[in-house]
Design a protein around this motif. Structure first.
Motif, short mmCIF file in Angstrom:
data_model
loop_
_atom_site.label_atom_id
_atom_site.label_comp_id
_atom_site.label_asym_id
_atom_site.label_seq_id
_atom_site.Cartn_x
_atom_site.Cartn_y
_atom_site.Cartn_z
N GLY A 24 90.45 11.78 11.64
CA GLY A 24 91.19 11.33 10.47
C GLY A 24 90.35 10.52 9.51
N VAL A 25 89.07 10.91 9.35
CA VAL A 25 88.16 10.20 8.44
C VAL A 25 87.45 11.20 7.52
CG1 VAL A 25 87.80 8.33 10.12
CG2 VAL A 25 86.17 10.24 10.04
N THR A 69 84.74 5.21 10.67
CA THR A 69 85.43 5.31 9.38
C THR A 69 84.93 6.49 8.56
OG1 THR A 69 83.84 3.91 8.22
CG2 THR A 69 85.71 2.80 9.27
N LYS A 70 83.77 7.06 8.94
CA LYS A 70 83.20 8.12 8.14
C LYS A 70 82.21 8.95 8.96
CE LYS A 70 83.65 7.08 3.89
NZ LYS A 70 83.59 6.59 2.50
N GLY A 75 83.76 19.99 17.01
CA GLY A 75 84.23 18.82 16.28
C GLY A 75 85.14 17.95 17.13
N GLU A 76 86.03 18.60 17.88
CA GLU A 76 86.95 17.85 18.75
C GLU A 76 86.19 17.14 19.87
OE1 GLU A 76 89.81 20.85 19.81
OE2 GLU A 76 90.97 20.55 17.95
N GLU A 77 85.14 17.77 20.36
CA GLU A 77 84.34 17.12 21.41
C GLU A 77 83.66 15.85 20.87
OE1 GLU A 77 84.11 17.77 24.63
OE2 GLU A 77 82.53 16.30 25.04
N PRO A 120 80.63 21.71 11.61
CA PRO A 120 81.10 20.91 12.75
C PRO A 120 81.62 19.54 12.33
CG PRO A 120 78.69 21.11 12.78
CD PRO A 120 79.20 22.05 11.73
N SER A 121 81.04 18.96 11.27
CA SER A 121 81.49 17.65 10.81
C SER A 121 82.93 17.68 10.32
CB SER A 121 80.61 17.16 9.65
OG SER A 121 79.29 16.93 10.10
N MET A 122 83.32 18.77 9.66
CA MET A 122 84.68 18.88 9.13
C MET A 122 85.71 18.73 10.23
SD MET A 122 85.03 19.17 5.93
CE MET A 122 86.73 19.74 5.99
N PHE A 123 85.47 19.39 11.37
CA PHE A 123 86.46 19.33 12.44
C PHE A 123 86.45 17.98 13.15
CE2 PHE A 123 86.13 23.95 11.90
CZ PHE A 123 87.48 24.25 11.78
#
Ligand code: G4P
Ligand code: NA
Ligand code: NA
Length: 194
Positions: free
Chosen positions: A73-74, A52-53, A39-41, A64-67
Motif C-alpha cells: 500500500g505504498v 513508506t516507499k 512482489g508479494e514475497e 516486481p516493484s509495482m506488486f
C-alpha cells in the motif's frame, strides 16, 4: 523462492559464465503472475519494517516493484536513467558505472518524491556488481531517508555486489541467488541469502 528458481531453470538461457538471459519473464516479455508472487514475497518479508516507499530503477525493476507497492500500500518511485522533458530541476542524482556496459550514467529521482520521512525498500531485477543499488542508496541518503533493505529478484552471488552492500550493514533479500553459470548450467545457492 521455488517458483522463481523453477522458472529460471526452465526458461533462463546461460549466455556466458557471467550472463543469464531471462527475457521470457523479466527483462523483455513480463510474466505478471510471477511478478505478483515476487512482489508479494518482498511485501511479506518487509511488512513490519514501516516501509513508506518502494524505490527502483527503470526499466526492469518496475514490474516486481509495482506488486510489492500494491501489497504494502505504498507508492513506487523509479530512478530515471535519461533526462526527462519534465524532470528538470530539484533532482537527487548519482553516478552509476556499469562494468558490463563499460559506461557511466547519471540516475535521478525528483526531490518531490523522497524525503527524510521515508522508509525505503529498494528493489531491482538483478544484482551483479551492485553499482545500480549503490546509486539508489546514495540517492536515499541524499534525501535523508532511511533504507530498510534491498529486495533483488536474481542475485548473481558469484559477483561482487551482494558482498559490497551487505558489508555496509544493509539487509539484502534475493529471491534467487545464483552460485555459478559455468558450463552452461544455472546452479543456485541452497537458500536465497538475506
Ligand atoms: P550492477 O548494477 O549490479 O553493477 O550491474 P551491471 O552494471 O553489471 O548491470 C547493467 C545492466 O545489466 C542492468 O540492467 C542489470 O540489471 C543487467 N544485468 C546484469 N547482469 C545481468 C544478467 O546476468 N542477466 C541479465 N538479463 N541482466 C543482467 P539495465 O541495463 O539497467 O536494464 P533494464 O533494467 O532496463 O533491464
Ligand atoms: Na536489467
Ligand atoms: Na535493473
Amino acid at each position: 523462492m521455488k517458483l522463481l528458481k523453477d522458472k529460471i531453470a526452465q526458461e533462463g538461457k546461460v549466455l556466458s559464465e557471467n550472463v543469464l538471459k531471462v527475457d521470457t519473464f523479466l527483462n523483455h516479455q513480463i510474466d505478471p503472475e510471477l511478478m505478483q508472487a515476487i512482489g508479494e514475497e518482498f511485501a511479506t518479508r518487509y511488512k513490519d519494517e514501516g516501509i513508506t516507499k518502494i524505490v527502483t530503477i527503470e526499466s526492469s525493476g518496475i514490474a516486481p516493484s509495482m506488486f510489492a507497492g500494491l501489497t504494502l500500500g505504498v507508492p513506487v518511485v523509479f530512478a530515471r536513467k535519461r533526462k526527462s522533458l519534465t524532470l528538470t530541476d530539484n533532482l537527487y542524482t548519482s553516478k552509476v558505472h556499469s562494468f558490463t556496459k563499460n559506461e557511466t550514467n547519471d540516475i535521478s529521482i525528483s526531490q518531490n518524491f523522497l524525503s527524510s520521512d521515508d522508509v525505503v525498500l529498494i528493489i531491482d531485477d538483478f544484482l551483479a556488481n551492485g553499482q545500480a543499488v549503490l546509486g539508489l542508496l546514495d540517492i536515499v541518503e541524499q534525501a535523508n531517508a532511511k533504507t530498510a533493505g534491498v529486495g533483488i529478484v536474481i542475485e548473481k552471488g558469484f559477483q561482487t555486489g551482494g558482498g559490497i552492500i551487505r558489508e555496509r550493514g544493509i539487509r539484502v533479500d534475493s529471491l534467487a541467488n545464483i552460485k555459478s553459470l559455468a558450463n552452461g548450467k544455472v546452479e543456485f545457492f541452497e537458500e536465497a541469502s538475506t
